[in-house]
Motif scaffolding. Structure first.
Motif, mmCIF file in Angstrom:
data_model
loop_
_atom_site.group_PDB
_atom_site.id
_atom_site.type_symbol
_atom_site.label_atom_id
_atom_site.label_comp_id
_atom_site.label_asym_id
_atom_site.label_seq_id
_atom_site.Cartn_x
_atom_site.Cartn_y
_atom_site.Cartn_z
ATOM 1 N N GLY A 24 10.062 -17.192 30.206
ATOM 2 C CA GLY A 24 9.396 -18.175 29.732
ATOM 3 C C GLY A 24 10.455 -18.588 28.427
ATOM 4 N N LEU A 25 11.814 -18.422 28.830
ATOM 5 C CA LEU A 25 12.774 -18.839 27.573
ATOM 6 C C LEU A 25 13.287 -20.112 28.016
ATOM 7 C CD1 LEU A 25 14.369 -17.865 25.110
ATOM 8 C CD2 LEU A 25 16.133 -16.960 26.772
ATOM 9 N N THR A 26 13.400 -21.009 27.093
ATOM 10 C CA THR A 26 14.079 -22.486 27.323
ATOM 11 C C THR A 26 15.715 -22.212 27.010
ATOM 12 O OG1 THR A 26 12.085 -23.550 26.589
ATOM 13 C CG2 THR A 26 14.261 -24.788 26.726
ATOM 14 N N VAL A 27 16.237 -22.565 28.076
ATOM 15 C CA VAL A 27 17.836 -22.525 28.006
ATOM 16 C C VAL A 27 18.585 -23.816 28.435
ATOM 17 C CG1 VAL A 27 19.775 -21.193 28.963
ATOM 18 C CG2 VAL A 27 17.802 -20.025 28.184
ATOM 19 N N GLU A 28 19.465 -24.223 27.704
ATOM 20 C CA GLU A 28 20.177 -25.333 28.104
ATOM 21 C C GLU A 28 21.580 -24.687 29.032
ATOM 22 O OE1 GLU A 28 19.442 -28.707 27.516
ATOM 23 O OE2 GLU A 28 17.975 -27.778 26.207
ATOM 24 N N VAL A 29 21.491 -25.427 30.278
ATOM 25 C CA VAL A 29 22.623 -25.115 31.205
ATOM 26 C C VAL A 29 23.590 -26.348 31.485
ATOM 27 C CG1 VAL A 29 22.670 -24.055 33.586
ATOM 28 C CG2 VAL A 29 20.785 -23.566 32.393
ATOM 29 N N ASP A 30 24.863 -26.149 31.366
ATOM 30 C CA ASP A 30 25.949 -26.988 31.436
ATOM 31 C C ASP A 30 26.856 -26.430 32.535
ATOM 32 O OD1 ASP A 30 25.021 -29.177 29.453
ATOM 33 O OD2 ASP A 30 25.109 -27.501 28.150
ATOM 34 N N SER A 31 27.182 -26.953 33.426
ATOM 35 C CA SER A 31 28.122 -26.432 34.497
ATOM 36 C C SER A 31 29.296 -27.519 34.964
ATOM 37 C CB SER A 31 27.352 -25.837 35.616
ATOM 38 O OG SER A 31 26.815 -26.746 36.489
ATOM 39 N N THR A 32 30.278 -26.935 35.293
ATOM 40 C CA THR A 32 31.354 -27.747 35.925
ATOM 41 C C THR A 32 31.944 -27.125 37.085
ATOM 42 O OG1 THR A 32 33.058 -26.962 34.618
ATOM 43 C CG2 THR A 32 32.107 -28.838 33.628
ATOM 44 N N SER A 33 32.268 -27.570 38.105
ATOM 45 C CA SER A 33 32.720 -27.059 39.425
ATOM 46 C C SER A 33 33.675 -27.621 40.020
ATOM 47 C CB SER A 33 31.610 -26.904 40.455
ATOM 48 O OG SER A 33 30.659 -26.161 39.958
ATOM 49 N N LYS A 34 34.533 -27.035 40.608
ATOM 50 C CA LYS A 34 35.895 -27.456 41.283
ATOM 51 C C LYS A 34 35.747 -27.077 42.640
ATOM 52 C CE LYS A 34 39.457 -28.135 37.577
ATOM 53 N NZ LYS A 34 39.388 -29.692 37.671
ATOM 54 N N VAL A 35 35.750 -28.016 43.712
ATOM 55 C CA VAL A 35 35.242 -27.596 44.937
ATOM 56 C C VAL A 35 36.373 -28.385 45.954
ATOM 57 C CG1 VAL A 35 33.626 -27.632 46.900
ATOM 58 C CG2 VAL A 35 32.815 -27.731 44.403
ATOM 59 N N HIS A 36 36.830 -27.283 46.945
ATOM 60 C CA HIS A 36 37.633 -27.612 47.896
ATOM 61 C C HIS A 36 37.258 -27.386 49.156
ATOM 62 C CE1 HIS A 36 41.812 -27.164 50.103
ATOM 63 N NE2 HIS A 36 41.383 -28.193 50.476
ATOM 64 N N ILE A 37 37.165 -28.419 49.965
ATOM 65 C CA ILE A 37 36.309 -28.196 51.366
ATOM 66 C C ILE A 37 37.181 -28.484 52.484
ATOM 67 C CG2 ILE A 37 34.617 -29.059 52.827
ATOM 68 C CD1 ILE A 37 32.862 -29.606 50.532
#
Length: 193
Positions: free
Chosen positions: A56-69
């Motif tokens: 029930g906790l409100t959390v801000e989530v900020d993500s960055t990803s580097k992807v190699h396929i």
């Protein structure tokens, strides 16, 4: 690395989204090209989770990803093999504090079996490390190691052409985590809350 742990699932989600992008790009690539796809890209995402870890906790989530396929054909007429390298950094900001998660994962196809009914079973190895740090930079949770699992995919008209492949089912773990699997929620909730 446990396939059932929250740390690992987020890495798999990143790899799966990368696979979806690769599949959409591959539609225009000739089936005889080697490799079929070799792309690198960055992703960013921000959202608010109003029930973080089911607490029930409100959390801000900020993500960055580097992807190699890398999608590569090993021999003509056979299913191509997929490999994704993902490096992701995520910042979780709650009313009580901030934690940062760093994830480095490699997901790759180990074996592809044509089931003879228009489907293929793919044995996947997921290996890597996830670590969560408090505001001082101290590691509060870790999840290193590897798992292997199988998925069922409908390959459409041609097993060598991934453009019409459709994911059908997660068949389960073949080999469980080889490393430690700290509880992400137990580690971060006291800080974020």
């Amino acid at each position: 690395m446990s396939a059932s742990s929250p740390l690992h699932r987020r890495g798999l989600i990143a790899a799966v989204s990368a696979a979806a992008l690769a599949a959409s790009v591959l539609a225009a690539v000739p089936a005889t090209a080697r490799p079929l796809e070799n792309v690198m890209f960055d992703e960013m995402d921000s959202f608010t989770d109003t029930d973080f870890c089911g607490a029930g906790l409100t959390v801000e989530v900020d993500s960055t990803s580097k992807v190699h396929i890398l999608f590569n054909s090993r021999k003509p007429g056979a299913a191509p093999y997929f490999k994704a390298n993902v490096v992701a950094d995520t910042v979780y900001t709650g009313p009580g504090g901030v934690v940062t998660e760093h994830v480095r994962i490699v997901d790759k196809d180990l074996r592809i079996t044509d089931n003879g009914d228009g489907t293929m079973t793919i044995l996947v190895l997921a290996t890597g490390n996830a670590a969560v740090y408090d505001e001082s930079g101290t590691a509060i949770a870790r999840n290193p190691g590897q798992v292997s699992y199988e998925v069922l995919v409908d390959y459409g008209d041609d097993i060598a052409d991934p453009s019409d492949d459709e994911f059908l089912e997660f068949l389960g773990e073949v080999k469980g985590s080889t490393g430690r699997s700290d509880d992400f929620c137990a580690a971060v909730l006291p800080i974020l809350g």
